[in-house]
Scaffold this motif. Sequence first.
Motif, PDB file in Angstrom:
ATOM      1  N   ARG A  21       0.822  -1.214   0.000  1.00  8.85           N
ATOM      2  CA  ARG A  21       0.000   0.000   0.000  1.00  8.85           C
ATOM      3  C   ARG A  21       0.857   1.265   0.000  1.00  8.85           C
ATOM      4  NH1 ARG A  21      -5.497   0.509   1.491  1.00  8.85           N
ATOM      5  NH2 ARG A  21      -6.604  -1.435   1.940  1.00  8.85           N
ATOM      6  N   GLY A  22       2.174   1.093  -0.022  1.00 12.46           N
ATOM      7  CA  GLY A  22       3.066   2.247   0.003  1.00 12.46           C
ATOM      8  C   GLY A  22       3.279   2.816   1.382  1.00 12.46           C
ATOM      9  N   LEU A  23       3.095   1.980   2.420  1.00  9.84           N
ATOM     10  CA  LEU A  23       3.213   2.427   3.804  1.00  9.84           C
ATOM     11  C   LEU A  23       4.429   1.807   4.473  1.00  9.84           C
ATOM     12  CD1 LEU A  23      -0.553   1.997   4.779  1.00  9.84           C
ATOM     13  CD2 LEU A  23       0.607   4.125   4.123  1.00  9.84           C
ATOM     14  N   GLU A  24       4.932   2.485   5.491  1.00 10.62           N
ATOM     15  CA  GLU A  24       6.105   2.028   6.229  1.00 10.62           C
ATOM     16  C   GLU A  24       5.741   0.850   7.139  1.00 10.62           C
ATOM     17  OE1 GLU A  24       9.248   3.174   5.985  1.00 10.62           O
ATOM     18  OE2 GLU A  24       8.558   4.488   4.358  1.00 10.62           O
ATOM     19  N   PRO A  25       6.698  -0.044   7.401  1.00 13.69           N
ATOM     20  CA  PRO A  25       6.443  -1.139   8.362  1.00 13.69           C
ATOM     21  C   PRO A  25       6.295  -0.577   9.770  1.00 13.69           C
ATOM     22  CG  PRO A  25       8.753  -1.100   7.704  1.00 13.69           C
ATOM     23  CD  PRO A  25       8.054  -0.113   6.817  1.00 13.69           C
ATOM     24  N   ILE A  26       5.343  -1.108  10.526  1.00 11.00           N
ATOM     25  CA  ILE A  26       5.137  -0.589  11.890  1.00 11.00           C
ATOM     26  C   ILE A  26       4.956  -1.708  12.907  1.00 11.00           C
ATOM     27  CG2 ILE A  26       4.132   1.623  11.167  1.00 11.00           C
ATOM     28  CD1 ILE A  26       1.382   0.387  11.868  1.00 11.00           C
ATOM     29  N   SER A  27       5.239  -2.945  12.529  1.00  8.14           N
ATOM     30  CA  SER A  27       5.012  -4.038  13.478  1.00  8.14           C
ATOM     31  C   SER A  27       5.836  -3.849  14.745  1.00  8.14           C
ATOM     32  CB  SER A  27       5.320  -5.387  12.838  1.00  8.14           C
ATOM     33  OG  SER A  27       6.655  -5.445  12.399  1.00  8.14           O
ATOM     34  N   ALA A  28       7.091  -3.390  14.611  1.00 10.12           N
ATOM     35  CA  ALA A  28       7.946  -3.206  15.779  1.00 10.12           C
ATOM     36  C   ALA A  28       7.360  -2.160  16.729  1.00 10.12           C
ATOM     37  CB  ALA A  28       9.352  -2.797  15.347  1.00 10.12           C
ATOM     38  N   GLN A  29       6.814  -1.080  16.163  1.00 16.22           N
ATOM     39  CA  GLN A  29       6.191  -0.036  16.986  1.00 16.22           C
ATOM     40  C   GLN A  29       4.963  -0.577  17.707  1.00 16.22           C
ATOM     41  OE1 GLN A  29       5.018   3.428  14.764  1.00 16.22           O
ATOM     42  NE2 GLN A  29       3.961   4.360  16.486  1.00 16.22           N
ATOM     43  N   LEU A  30       4.166  -1.381  17.002  1.00 17.23           N
ATOM     44  CA  LEU A  30       2.972  -1.964  17.620  1.00 17.23           C
ATOM     45  C   LEU A  30       3.349  -2.920  18.739  1.00 17.23           C
ATOM     46  CD1 LEU A  30       0.837  -2.688  14.431  1.00 17.23           C
ATOM     47  CD2 LEU A  30       0.496  -0.848  16.094  1.00 17.23           C
ATOM     48  N   PHE A  31       4.440  -3.668  18.546  1.00 15.73           N
ATOM     49  CA  PHE A  31       4.880  -4.581  19.597  1.00 15.73           C
ATOM     50  C   PHE A  31       5.301  -3.804  20.841  1.00 15.73           C
ATOM     51  CE2 PHE A  31       6.342  -7.709  16.071  1.00 15.73           C
ATOM     52  CZ  PHE A  31       5.018  -8.034  15.839  1.00 15.73           C
ATOM     53  N   ALA A  32       5.926  -2.626  20.638  1.00 17.77           N
ATOM     54  CA  ALA A  32       6.324  -1.787  21.775  1.00 17.77           C
ATOM     55  C   ALA A  32       5.088  -1.312  22.538  1.00 17.77           C
ATOM     56  CB  ALA A  32       7.149  -0.606  21.292  1.00 17.77           C
ATOM     57  N   PHE A  33       4.046  -0.895  21.785  1.00 18.19           N
ATOM     58  CA  PHE A  33       2.793  -0.490  22.429  1.00 18.19           C
ATOM     59  C   PHE A  33       2.184  -1.661  23.191  1.00 18.19           C
ATOM     60  CE2 PHE A  33       1.929   2.905  18.961  1.00 18.19           C
ATOM     61  CZ  PHE A  33       2.681   3.833  19.667  1.00 18.19           C
ATOM     62  N   ASP A  34       2.237  -2.842  22.585  1.00 21.41           N
ATOM     63  CA  ASP A  34       1.652  -4.023  23.222  1.00 21.41           C
ATOM     64  C   ASP A  34       2.442  -4.419  24.458  1.00 21.41           C
ATOM     65  OD1 ASP A  34      -0.223  -6.122  23.420  1.00 21.41           O
ATOM     66  OD2 ASP A  34       1.188  -7.510  22.481  1.00 21.41           O
ATOM     67  N   ASP A  35       3.768  -4.285  24.392  1.00 25.23           N
ATOM     68  CA  ASP A  35       4.601  -4.583  25.561  1.00 25.23           C
ATOM     69  C   ASP A  35       4.274  -3.630  26.712  1.00 25.23           C
ATOM     70  OD1 ASP A  35       5.866  -6.619  24.204  1.00 25.23           O
ATOM     71  OD2 ASP A  35       7.603  -5.408  23.616  1.00 25.23           O
ATOM     72  N   ALA A  36       4.081  -2.349  26.365  1.00 27.48           N
ATOM     73  CA  ALA A  36       3.718  -1.364  27.395  1.00 27.48           C
ATOM     74  C   ALA A  36       2.350  -1.692  27.994  1.00 27.48           C
ATOM     75  CB  ALA A  36       3.714   0.038  26.792  1.00 27.48           C
ATOM     76  N   ARG A  37       1.426  -2.124  27.154  1.00 25.18           N
ATOM     77  CA  ARG A  37       0.096  -2.513  27.633  1.00 25.18           C
ATOM     78  C   ARG A  37       0.192  -3.705  28.570  1.00 25.18           C
ATOM     79  NH1 ARG A  37      -3.551  -6.489  26.354  1.00 25.18           N
ATOM     80  NH2 ARG A  37      -2.056  -7.308  24.828  1.00 25.18           N
ATOM     81  N   ARG A  38       0.952  -4.703  28.170  1.00 20.44           N
ATOM     82  CA  ARG A  38       1.104  -5.895  28.999  1.00 20.44           C
ATOM     83  C   ARG A  38       1.773  -5.556  30.332  1.00 20.44           C
ATOM     84  NH1 ARG A  38       2.961 -10.953  25.123  1.00 20.44           N
ATOM     85  NH2 ARG A  38       1.328 -10.741  23.533  1.00 20.44           N
TER      86      ARG A  38
END
Length: 446
Positions: A21-38
């Motif tokens: 879709r022409g977008l940057e990868p963000i899985s690592a950022q989402l994992f950081a958010f999820d780690d903070a949530r956990r």
Amino acid sequence: MYDIKWIRDNAETFDRGRARRGLEPISAQLFAFDDARRAAIAELQKAQERRNAASKEIGAAMKAGDSAKAEALKAEVAQIKETWPQLEESERYAIAELDAALASIPNTPLDSVPDGKDENDNVEVTRWGTPRAFDFTPKEHFEIGEGLGLMDFETAAKLSGARFVVNKGPLARLERALAQFMLDLHTTDHGYVEVAPPLLVRDDAMFGTAQLPKFREDQFSVTAGRQVATGQPDASEALVPTADYWLIPTAEVPLTNLVRESILDEAQLPMRMTAGTYCFRAEAGAAGKDTRGMIRQHQFYKVELVSITTPEQSLEEHERMTGCAEKVLQALELPYRKVALCTGDMGFASQKTYDLEVWLPGQGKYREISSCSVCGDFQARRMGARYRDADGKPRHVHTLNGSGVAVGRALVAVLENYQEADGSVTVPLVLRPYMSGLTHIAPTAR
């Protein structure tokens, strides 16, 4: 909307889909958010467990006559209670941060979707019909409508501003006939159930089909009010806002949300619904585009198709739904082409989209008149819409939506394709029963 667990298990696939879709990868950022949530959840749980344990220890210490220990434990419990609101707020913030990030991510394209940056990279699939050869220079629809004396943009602008129109007489009836014909075709021949849904919906419904939060500026909001007495009998009443609604941009919103927060039986699927409604769009990003005529209006009428299916049914249903929209254009004998949208042009919630583009001789090109999309479980996750399979296990449904078709643009296409040299318009054969047998719309006397 995505499940963070799925992204963790399929990070490479997820980022590859974004890249298409022409977008940057963000899985690592989402994992950081999820780690903070956990971590926030774990911290709150740890504090709760310690508070419960300390409360029990207080009783034991007092029973043993160890007042010093009991007082120390009481102080510890008091400290936990003091920090409790902060821990709860940290948990809420971490959950909200992840949810907001997930809500802003578009759906992943199917492998069969062509790669590309914009509409220029869309791929034509088929064409139907041959554009009519005119022995005069064909006019655009607004020239035809104004020439008939039945299409009035000037008065509409006085009433409501730009991007509105007033259609009158036989032209208004022709627009109504188009909508009635489409609804009859879809309900009688195609097996859709007609629904008359609300045109005003709340935030949750717009979020469920992914108009919110990303496309807020494209929507019209409505503030409800009530008259409140000022306490002075002769004073004018004050309008006080009490609730906010959204005018639907498409009947996809209320139709799809009919299954929100529910668990259907598998035997109910596929569920097929249609509705003819007015739709409202701010067209915030359309400055300078189609400023004349009915192609891009703030208010327009459209017949919508929505299907709710199992995952196994959805791709076949996508082809079927697109075929139902094609039948409308074929019955009206309007030349069109079917186009597969590329990854850079497809909608936010879509996995795959076909556009039907009708031939407009006045413009000398094909223009979109229907868009049919399969969304997988993307919208279902946002709505909490599920079904129970044969094993009794709840699974998210798949959702599909399509224009069946846009009535205003169908009117545009009929005017341009059926125009005559004398300024009149021939009524398509299939619409004549809805027009009391009228065969032509002639210019009105001035």
